[in-house]
Structures are given as structure tokens and as C-alpha cells.
Motif scaffolding. Structure first.
Motif, PDB file in Angstrom:
ATOM      1  N   LYS A  44      42.077  -9.815 -20.232  1.00  0.00           N
ATOM      2  CA  LYS A  44      43.470 -10.077 -19.902  1.00  0.00           C
ATOM      3  C   LYS A  44      43.646 -10.154 -18.387  1.00  0.00           C
ATOM      4  N   GLY A  45      44.344 -11.195 -17.936  1.00  0.00           N
ATOM      5  CA  GLY A  45      44.605 -11.361 -16.519  1.00  0.00           C
ATOM      6  C   GLY A  45      43.587 -12.199 -15.784  1.00  0.00           C
ATOM      7  N   TYR A  46      42.525 -12.644 -16.468  1.00  0.00           N
ATOM      8  CA  TYR A  46      41.502 -13.454 -15.805  1.00  0.00           C
ATOM      9  C   TYR A  46      42.086 -14.796 -15.368  1.00  0.00           C
ATOM     10  N   LYS A  47      41.786 -15.204 -14.135  1.00  0.00           N
ATOM     11  CA  LYS A  47      42.263 -16.472 -13.595  1.00  0.00           C
ATOM     12  C   LYS A  47      41.112 -17.470 -13.587  1.00  0.00           C
ATOM     13  N   ALA A  48      41.217 -18.473 -14.424  1.00  0.00           N
ATOM     14  CA  ALA A  48      40.176 -19.495 -14.471  1.00  0.00           C
ATOM     15  C   ALA A  48      40.251 -20.367 -13.224  1.00  0.00           C
ATOM     16  N   PRO A  49      39.121 -20.929 -12.785  1.00  0.00           N
ATOM     17  CA  PRO A  49      39.155 -21.829 -11.631  1.00  0.00           C
ATOM     18  C   PRO A  49      40.123 -22.976 -11.865  1.00  0.00           C
TER      19      PRO A  49
END
Length: 306
Positions: A287-292
Motif C-alpha cells: 500500500k502506498g507504492y508509487k509506480a514509475p
């Protein structure tokens, strides 16, 4: 929640996969070109004395024109494999800064990572860490200035080579104030008025009193090796060090096409502070991961244009 050690191993695994997918050529080039330190002689009491001695040896410096400057064009790759610093570092640390460094070493042994790193807040790598951060570098040279640019955090060091003295009316800044001169094809730089920071994640801290002398030179590649730009640097820090500390790094010319873009740390950073105040990373799938980001500014087309 995963332990910090488990999380660190996952982060390392992800990074290894990314590096392997990126290129094997650059890794093969970087490994055998670790820079060895050339200790300046004599030993100088201060950065100012060191700088003045080098300028005297250069008879005031070489007055280049736009056509006589060295060719440092292209994209240059640096990293851990090309710097002289190794754990445990041989820096002549003061007792207080030795204790800080030993605490970082303890955290890495017991937790698998350092407790905190300021890049978590999207703060710049700053000087002297700028020298060894493993990101693309680009150089723009003119008779009166040299711009040393880093992809990470859009950090540009402006080195004034027109004879002006240091000027820091705004006080200490992340990259400090840099002046210098040319000695033939070598660029000599004196940097002062930096912020208290560190040499690299997990490495010793530096105080705001640190000043650095750098000598830059492009070296021709031999035996199939690529060209590289080598920097020999001497750090003077009356608070963090008991004497000068000499380090070196090299930058390998990339043999692939790349353009440095604007770095928006807030939109892409997955480094955060956990609830206990430690630095941690959000991994893909969490949760909260920012993809490129891969934004486009034009609509998709179903068929290629005629």
C-alpha cells in the motif's frame, strides 16, 4: 509488518533485478575502474592553503577559450564501484564523528540498514555526497564557469573559474559555493559553505565547516576500457576530521543513449519514515507504492500517422 532486516533484503533483491535488467555492459565497465587515491604533497593545513598552492603551481591558471576547453561531452556514469571509499573507511574522524559512524555500522550489522537517511525527505544528496552518488552526471564547460550536473535531485554545481572569490551572502547551502581554475586540462575546485550532511548512506557525517579541494581530469581509456573522468578530492573539516581526508571517484562515459530529465522526487520516491522514525522503503505491491511515471502529453493513436 516485515522486520527491517527482511525489508532490506527485499529492497536489495529488487535493486539487483533492476540493475541486471538495465545493463550488464556498464557494470562490467565500472568494476575494474575503481579509483585509487593520489595523496597530495605536501600535506596542507587548510583547503585555502591547498587551493592557493595549486593555483601558484599553475601560474594563476590556464585561460581557456570556448575551443580550447577539454571535451567532457556526453553522459557519465558513477557509483559505488568507482569510488575509493570502502567500509570501514580510513577517514581521520574526530572522536564525536567516529562515534556517530560506529553507530551507523552497528545499525547495519544488527538491523541490515542504517536507522535514518535524509534522502527519505527528498533532501538533496548535497556536497560532498554529490561526488559519489550513483546517478548520471553531465558537464557543461565554458571559459568562465563549469557546470557539474547530476540527474538525482536536479543538482547543478556551478564552479566559477573567472577569478572571483567565494561569495555566500545567503549562508551555507546544500552544494556550497565553488570557485576554481583550469590547469591545462585539469579543473581545480574549492568548495566551502556547505550544510552538515554525510559522505554517503551509512558513511561518516560531515560538519558545516567542511571544505573540499577537487582536481578533475578526463582520462583516455586503454585496453578496451572506456574513457573516464577522474576526480581526486581532499576534505578539510575541523569539526568532523582530525586531518585531511583524501578520496577519489571516476565517471565512466556511457555507451548508450540517455537524456537527463527533470527529477520530481515527491512523485516517485518510495522511501518513507516508518512509525518508529526509521527509514524504510515501500515495495511493489504494498500500500502506498508509487509506480514509475510514464505520462504522455498527446492522445493515443490507433494507427500510425501517414
Amino acid at each position: 509488518m516485515k522486520s527491517h532486516r527482511d525489508r532490506s533484503m527485499l529492497v536489495i533483491g529488487v535493486c539487483m533485478l533492476v540493475v541486471a535488467a538495465f545493463t550488464t555492459t556498464i557494470v562490467a565497465q565500472l568494476v575494474p575502474i575503481r579509483s585509487e587515491v593520489v595523496v597530495p604533497a605536501p600535506k596542507f593545513p587548510s583547503a585555502e592553503a591547498h587551493f592557493n598552492s595549486l593555483r601558484e603551481q599553475a601560474k594563476g591558471g590556464t585561460k581557456h577559450t570556448a575551443t580550447s576547453l577539454p571535451d567532457w561531452s556526453g553522459i557519465w556514469q558513477s557509483g559505488i564501484a568507482t569510488m575509493s571509499m570502502r567500509h570501514p573507511v580510513d577517514a581521520p574522524l574526530s572522536p564525536m564523528y567516529r562515534a556517530r559512524y560506529e553507530e551507523k555500522q552497528r545499525q547495519e550489522r544488527e538491523l541490515g540498514e542504517v536507522y535514518y537517511d535524509r534522502l527519505t525527505h527528498c533532501e538533496p544528496s548535497a556536497y560532498p555526497r554529490w561526488i559519489v552518488e550513483p546517478y548520471h552526471k553531465e558537464f557543461a564547460l565554458s571559459p568562465n564557469q563549469a557546470w557539474l550536473m547530476q540527474e538525482f535531485m536536479n543538482e547543478t554545481r556551478r564552479v566559477y573559474t573567472d577569478g572571483r572569490p567565494h561569495a555566500t551572502p545567503e549562508g551555507n547551502t546544500w552544494l556550497g559555493d565553488s570557485i576554481g581554475f583550469w590547469s591545462g586540462d585539469r579543473l581545480v575546485v574549492w568548495t566551502s559553505s556547505v550544510k552538515a550532511a554525510d559522505y554517503l548512506r551509512g558513511y561518516p557525517d560531515n560538519s558545516a565547516e567542511l571544505e573540499g579541494i577537487e582536481v578533475w581530469q578526463r582520462v583516455k581509456g586503454t585496453n578496451g576500457r572506456p574513457d573516464r573522468i577522474v576526480v581526486q578530492a581532499t576534505m578539510y573539516d575541523p569539526v568532523g576530521l582530525t586531518g585531511p581526508w583524501n578520496i577519489a571517484a571516476s565517471y565512466v562515459k556511457a555507451d548508450y543513449e540517455h537524456r537527463i530529465r527533470y527529477w520530481d522526487c515527491a512523485l516517485t520516491s518510495n522511501d518513507v519514515l516508518s512509525g518508529d522514525g526509521r527509514t524504510t522503503s515501500i515495495l511493489p505491491g504494498e500500500k502506498g507504492y508509487k509506480a514509475p511515471r510514464n505520462d504522455v502529453t498527446r492522445p493515443q493513436q490507433d494507427a500510425p500517422p501517414r
